[in-house]
Design a protein around this motif. Sequence first.
Motif, PDB file in Angstrom:
ATOM      1  N   GLY A   1       0.814  -1.207   0.000  1.00  0.00           N
ATOM      2  CA  GLY A   1       0.000   0.000   0.000  1.00  0.00           C
ATOM      3  C   GLY A   1       0.849   1.258   0.000  1.00  0.00           C
ATOM      4  N   ILE A   2       1.918   1.251   0.827  1.00  0.00           N
ATOM      5  CA  ILE A   2       2.822   2.403   0.888  1.00  0.00           C
ATOM      6  C   ILE A   2       3.519   2.600  -0.460  1.00  0.00           C
ATOM      7  N   THR A   3       3.986   1.508  -1.053  1.00  0.00           N
ATOM      8  CA  THR A   3       4.686   1.598  -2.333  1.00  0.00           C
ATOM      9  C   THR A   3       3.785   2.200  -3.410  1.00  0.00           C
ATOM     10  N   GLU A   4       2.543   1.720  -3.479  1.00  0.00           N
ATOM     11  CA  GLU A   4       1.616   2.243  -4.485  1.00  0.00           C
ATOM     12  C   GLU A   4       1.274   3.705  -4.207  1.00  0.00           C
ATOM     13  N   LEU A   5       1.077   4.052  -2.926  1.00  0.00           N
ATOM     14  CA  LEU A   5       0.742   5.430  -2.574  1.00  0.00           C
ATOM     15  C   LEU A   5       1.875   6.386  -2.938  1.00  0.00           C
ATOM     16  N   ARG A   6       3.099   6.004  -2.612  1.00  0.00           N
ATOM     17  CA  ARG A   6       4.235   6.881  -2.907  1.00  0.00           C
ATOM     18  C   ARG A   6       4.450   7.005  -4.415  1.00  0.00           C
ATOM     19  N   ALA A   7       4.278   5.894  -5.128  1.00  0.00           N
ATOM     20  CA  ALA A   7       4.432   5.953  -6.585  1.00  0.00           C
ATOM     21  C   ALA A   7       3.374   6.870  -7.201  1.00  0.00           C
ATOM     22  N   ARG A   8       2.158   6.809  -6.667  1.00  0.00           N
ATOM     23  CA  ARG A   8       1.089   7.660  -7.194  1.00  0.00           C
ATOM     24  C   ARG A   8       1.366   9.136  -6.918  1.00  0.00           C
TER      25      ARG A   8
END
Length: 479
Positions: free
Chosen positions: A45-52
Motif C-alpha cells: 500500500g505504501i509503495t503504491e501510494l508513494r508511486a502515485r
Amino acid sequence: MSATTLIARDELRLMARNRVAVIALGLLAALTVVATLSSWAHQRGITELRARHQHAAQAAFDAQPDRHPHRMVHYGTFIFRPLGALAAFDPGVDAFTGNSMFLEGHRQNTANFGDVRQSSLLVRFGQLTPAFVLQAVAPLLLIFLGYGVIARESERGTLRVLMMQGAGRGQIMRGKLLALGGVAILVAFPALIGLLAVSGQPGAQGWPLAALILGYGAYLALWVLLIALASAWAKRSRDALLILIAGWAIVVVLLPRIAPDAASAAIPLANRLQTDIAIARDLRAMGDAHNPDDPHFAAFKRSVLDRYGVTRVEDLPVNYKGLLGIEGERLTSALFDRYTAESYDAQARQKAIVQAAGLLSPAIALRSASMAAAGTDFAAHRSFLEQAEAYRYTLVQRLNRMQAQDVSYANDTAADADADRRKRVSAANWKAMPDFRYRAPGGGSLALRAFPGIAVIIAWLTGAGLLLALATRRLGELR
C-alpha cells in the motif's frame, strides 16, 4: 537408532503432550502469518501510494506554463522514497524517518510524513512484522518450551538413569539440542515462508535474503544453546526459567531501549530549530547578493566582468542575475552540506555506541543486521537524502543557468507592462527536466552492511557453544 535420536524423539514427544506448548506454538505460527500478511499489505500500500504521489508531483511540475526560471526554483517539487521488497519483512526506521521531501532553491529540507507522526502511538513501540516476531516473541516461546530440558532430568533423577543405560553426556546434550532445534525450525518456518514469498517480488535480491536467513538462523540457534546452558547449570527447572526470563528481558527488551537513549545523551544532536538558526546566522555572515557593497559579491561581480572583458553587467553576454543565482546556490548548498555532514558524523558516532551495545545484546546486533539487509536502516535513508540533495542542487542550478542564458538582463530588470511576458521561458523546458530516480543499493552492498551484526551473533554463538561444552562435562555430578 542412536541414543541421541532416541533422546530427541522422547523430548519432542514430551513437548507434544504439553497442550499449553502446542497451543503456544500454534499461536506463534498464526501470529507470524498475520504479521507477514499485514506487513506485506502495508508495504504494498505504501509503495503504491508513494508511486502515485510521485507521479502526481512530476506531472504538476511538467504541467507548469511559461514562467520565469527563478519562479520554478521556488515552485520546487516533491520526491518520495520507494521501499525495497524486503521492507515487508523488516520496515526498519522507515516509519520514523519520513518518506517525502520538498525540493526547492536556497533550502535543504528534511524528510517528512513518517508513519509515527500520523498513526497510532502503538507504532512507536514497534510494528507487528515477521522480524519483530522472530526477534522478541520466538525466543520467549523457546524459553518456555525448553527451560527444563536438562534441569527436569536432574530433578527427577532420570539423568543418572540415562547415563547408567549407556547414554553419554554428549549424546544426552545433543539429543536435547536436536529436539529444541527442531522446535526452533518450526517456530521460524512460517516467517521463512513469508520471507521467501516477499523475496519473490520485483527488486528483491539474493544476497540480502541469504544474510537474513543466516542472521535469524544463528540468532535462534544461539537461544537454543543459551536455554540448554541455563538448564544444565541450574539446580532446578524453576531457577533455569527465572534466569532465562531475566536474560530475555535484559537482552531483548531493556538494552535495545536503553542503548539509543544512552547514545543520544552521550552525543547530543542539534534539533531542527537550532540548526535553522545557526544556518541563518552563517548566511548573514556569508554575504548578501542584493547588497552592491557586500565584499564577497562585489568581488564576484568584478571577477565576472573581468572574465568577459566588460565594465558593466549590462554589457555581459549572459544575464548577471542568473550568475548571481548560481553563485548564491553554490554558497548556500556548501553551507547546508557542512551542517548535514556534522549531523551525519554525530549520528554515525551514536550508531557506533548502539552497535557496541550489540556486544552485550545479540538482539541489538540482529536488529542492526536485519535492517541493513532489508535496506531499511539509517544508511539506506541517508543514501536517499544524499541522492535527493544532489538532484535538488542539479535541478536548481539548471534553472539558474536557464535564467542566465535564456533571459536577458535588460528584460529581467525591466518594469514596463510587457516585461513579465518577456522574462518567461517556454514550458517545454520543464518537461525536459530529468525526473528523480532513486538508486537503491546493490544486494552485495546490503549483505556487506549486515555482516558486522551477523558476526556479533556468531561470536555469541561460539561463546555459548564453549560454555555449553563445559556444562556438558558436569552433567550428572552432584550439586
